[in-house]
Design a protein around this motif. Structure first.
Motif, PDB file in Angstrom:
ATOM      1  N   PRO A  68       8.059  -2.992  -6.407  1.00 12.31           N
ATOM      2  CA  PRO A  68       7.018  -2.714  -5.403  1.00 12.31           C
ATOM      3  C   PRO A  68       6.989  -1.252  -4.960  1.00 12.31           C
ATOM      4  O   PRO A  68       5.904  -0.720  -4.691  1.00 12.31           O
ATOM      5  CB  PRO A  68       7.406  -3.637  -4.242  1.00 12.31           C
ATOM      6  N   LEU A  69       8.144  -0.608  -4.905  1.00 11.22           N
ATOM      7  CA  LEU A  69       8.162   0.813  -4.552  1.00 11.22           C
ATOM      8  C   LEU A  69       7.472   1.640  -5.630  1.00 11.22           C
ATOM      9  O   LEU A  69       6.709   2.567  -5.323  1.00 11.22           O
ATOM     10  CB  LEU A  69       9.615   1.286  -4.381  1.00 11.22           C
ATOM     11  N   VAL A  71       5.129   0.551  -7.661  1.00 11.65           N
ATOM     12  CA  VAL A  71       3.694   0.252  -7.609  1.00 11.65           C
ATOM     13  C   VAL A  71       3.018   1.082  -6.525  1.00 11.65           C
ATOM     14  O   VAL A  71       1.932   1.651  -6.738  1.00 11.65           O
ATOM     15  CB  VAL A  71       3.461  -1.255  -7.371  1.00 11.65           C
ATOM     16  N   LYS A  72       3.640   1.174  -5.362  1.00  9.64           N
ATOM     17  CA  LYS A  72       3.061   1.943  -4.271  1.00  9.64           C
ATOM     18  C   LYS A  72       2.870   3.406  -4.653  1.00  9.64           C
ATOM     19  O   LYS A  72       1.861   4.035  -4.292  1.00  9.64           O
ATOM     20  CB  LYS A  72       3.946   1.833  -3.030  1.00  9.64           C
ATOM     21  N   LEU A  73       3.807   3.938  -5.414  1.00 12.61           N
ATOM     22  CA  LEU A  73       3.677   5.321  -5.876  1.00 12.61           C
ATOM     23  C   LEU A  73       2.542   5.456  -6.894  1.00 12.61           C
ATOM     24  O   LEU A  73       1.745   6.400  -6.840  1.00 12.61           O
ATOM     25  CB  LEU A  73       4.997   5.797  -6.501  1.00 12.61           C
ATOM     26  N   LEU A  75      -0.082   3.591  -7.166  1.00 11.43           N
ATOM     27  CA  LEU A  75      -1.391   3.338  -6.546  1.00 11.43           C
ATOM     28  C   LEU A  75      -2.014   4.620  -5.990  1.00 11.43           C
ATOM     29  O   LEU A  75      -3.239   4.723  -5.886  1.00 11.43           O
ATOM     30  CB  LEU A  75      -1.258   2.294  -5.429  1.00 11.43           C
ATOM     31  N   ARG A  76      -1.187   5.580  -5.662  1.00  9.60           N
ATOM     32  CA  ARG A  76      -1.707   6.849  -5.120  1.00  9.60           C
ATOM     33  C   ARG A  76      -2.577   7.560  -6.148  1.00  9.60           C
ATOM     34  O   ARG A  76      -3.482   8.320  -5.795  1.00  9.60           O
ATOM     35  CB  ARG A  76      -0.545   7.762  -4.704  1.00  9.60           C
ATOM     36  N   TRP A  94       3.665  -9.736  -5.661  1.00  4.28           N
ATOM     37  CA  TRP A  94       3.103  -8.395  -5.829  1.00  4.28           C
ATOM     38  C   TRP A  94       1.631  -8.326  -5.423  1.00  4.28           C
ATOM     39  O   TRP A  94       1.077  -7.235  -5.288  1.00  4.28           O
ATOM     40  CB  TRP A  94       3.219  -7.946  -7.288  1.00  4.28           C
ATOM     41  N   LEU A  97       0.304  -6.082  -2.545  1.00  6.09           N
ATOM     42  CA  LEU A  97       0.279  -4.635  -2.779  1.00  6.09           C
ATOM     43  C   LEU A  97      -1.131  -4.128  -3.065  1.00  6.09           C
ATOM     44  O   LEU A  97      -1.434  -2.962  -2.812  1.00  6.09           O
ATOM     45  CB  LEU A  97       1.202  -4.277  -3.958  1.00  6.09           C
ATOM     46  N   VAL A  98      -1.987  -5.009  -3.609  1.00  2.06           N
ATOM     47  CA  VAL A  98      -3.349  -4.583  -3.967  1.00  2.06           C
ATOM     48  C   VAL A  98      -4.400  -5.493  -3.324  1.00  2.06           C
ATOM     49  O   VAL A  98      -5.528  -5.575  -3.799  1.00  2.06           O
ATOM     50  CB  VAL A  98      -3.538  -4.556  -5.507  1.00  2.06           C
TER      51      VAL A  98
END
Length: 389
Positions: A68-69, A71-73, A75-76, A94, A97-98
């Motif tokens: 998840p960490l 993915v967050k990166l 997504l930017r 997950w 997250l979206v």
């Protein structure tokens, strides 16, 4: 052209059918000109040299803490028109997250979740298993758009989803690999030589794992009843996992144990041969998400006996032979076994014209579940979701 991010199970988990399904989506969308990237956890903690009993928990760290960490990166740098696709609702943790991005979740079956909720008494779930399924449920319930592989799966989704569903469609599975009607005699000869068992006169076939819903015990029970009632010496071949301890005990006690054969690690090519050489597929599942073997057998020219319950009868249509689901009451088991035995005998006694008609009807039914048909339908839904502002 769409930009698609496909979330898949990590390669270090023991999934078998899910990687095939994910690859079908990946390759199918690429062939249709779409840009597809795969996001999946990498083995970091999981590959540490530690006791095997702890591997699962280290895998959870990779999947639900590290990934998840990452993915967050990512997504930017993802454009707003990216469509996020989850290959399985079990990837639910997950989804949040979206949840505010364009997304769609593919749903296969909810058997594990229903068991965890006490809806399947014959399949009790451990305490940690219940917590895990609750975690998955809370995750996919943040999703708004869903594609289910059968009407039964869609019905379960709507019953178990905790939030609001915006779009919910059914896209029946397509065969993830090709199956053909191969020559019956040569298929039998090939397997007979490979496994050193007598199959030249034909055999009854089952394929599947040891999961409770596959009802392998019921397969043995129907077969024994058929042998006792009709005294026909035709073997039973069960393809899939090594038999469970319970199944081994039943096998050893069977008066027909020498005619019951378990085959493991059969290649895809030889599975096609197995279907083509079988007299029939005996597939009395208690439940399924879809029921791949029904269509695989039909495409291979093999008559199918399965359970008269969704989704099996959704998939089998008018082409399959049906028996009722095995009842919960043991007092009714003998009647159920005899019904299955009579259905086997009915298939064996088909005249040559009836056999030809059954095979033709089965092949026609299987063509409703081609890979191309499935992917075309999925692409239409992806585009609809992608156009949502």
């Amino acid at each position: 052209m769409m930009k698609i991010v496909l979330f898949t199970h990590p390669s270090f988990t023991a999934h078998q059918s899910m990687p095939r399904y994910a690859n079908m989506l990946l390759n199918g969308m690429k062939e249709r000109g779409h840009e597809v990237a795969v996001w999946s956890p990498k083995a970091r903690f999981y590959k540490l040299p530690i006791l095997k009993s702890f591997k699962k928990w280290l895998g959870y760290l990779d999947q639900y803490f590290v990934f998840p960490l990452e993915v967050k990166l990512k997504l930017r740098n993802s454009s707003k028109d990216t469509l996020f696709v989850f290959a399985d609702q079990a990837l639910g943790p997950w989804v949040p997250l979206v949840k505010n991005r364009k997304h769609v979740v593919h749903c296969h079956d909810f058997l594990a979740l229903k068991s965890a909720l006490g809806m399947v008494p014959e399949n009790p779930t451990s305490f940690t298993g219940k917590l895990y399924q609750i975690y998955i449920r809370r995750g996919f319930s943040k999703g708004k758009n869903f594609i289910s592989i059968s009407k039964k799966t869609r019905q379960d989704l709507h019953q178990l989803h905790l939030g609001e569903i915006a779009n919910s469609k059914v896209c029946y599975n397509g065969l993830s690999r090709p199956f053909f009607s191969l020559p019956r005699e040569s298929s039998r000869d090939l397997l007979e030589t490979k496994f050193n068992i007598l199959l030249s006169q034909g055999y009854i076939m089952h394929i599947g794992g040891n999961q409770y819903y596959k009802n392998r015990q019921g397969v043995l029970e129907i077969y024994e009843t058929w042998r006792n009632l009709y005294h026909t010496n035709i073997p039973l071949v069960l393809i899939g996992e090594e038999p469970s301890e319970e199944l081994n005990i039943l096998h050893k006690k069977s008066p027909f144990k020498n005619d019951i054969h378990f085959i493991t690690n059969l290649s895809d090519e030889h599975v096609n041969n197995a279907y083509s050489g079988a007299i029939c597929l005996l597939f009395p599942s208690l439940d399924e998400g879809f029921g791949w073997p029904i269509i695989e057998a039909m495409a291979s020219g093999c008559p199918v006996i399965t359970t008269n319950k969704a989704p099996m009868n959704e998939v089998g249509g008018m082409a399959a032979f049906y028996i009722e689901k095995k009842p919960a009451d043991p007092a009714q088991w003998q009647q159920w076994k005899e019904e299955g035995a009579k259905t086997i005998e009915k298939v064996l006694k088909l005249s040559r014209p009836q056999q030809t008609e059954t095979i033709e009807r089965s092949f026609t039914q299987s063509q409703k579940f081609t890979t191309e048909y499935f992917l075309d339908a999925v692409e239409v839904i992806y585009k609809e979701i992608n156009q949502i502002v």
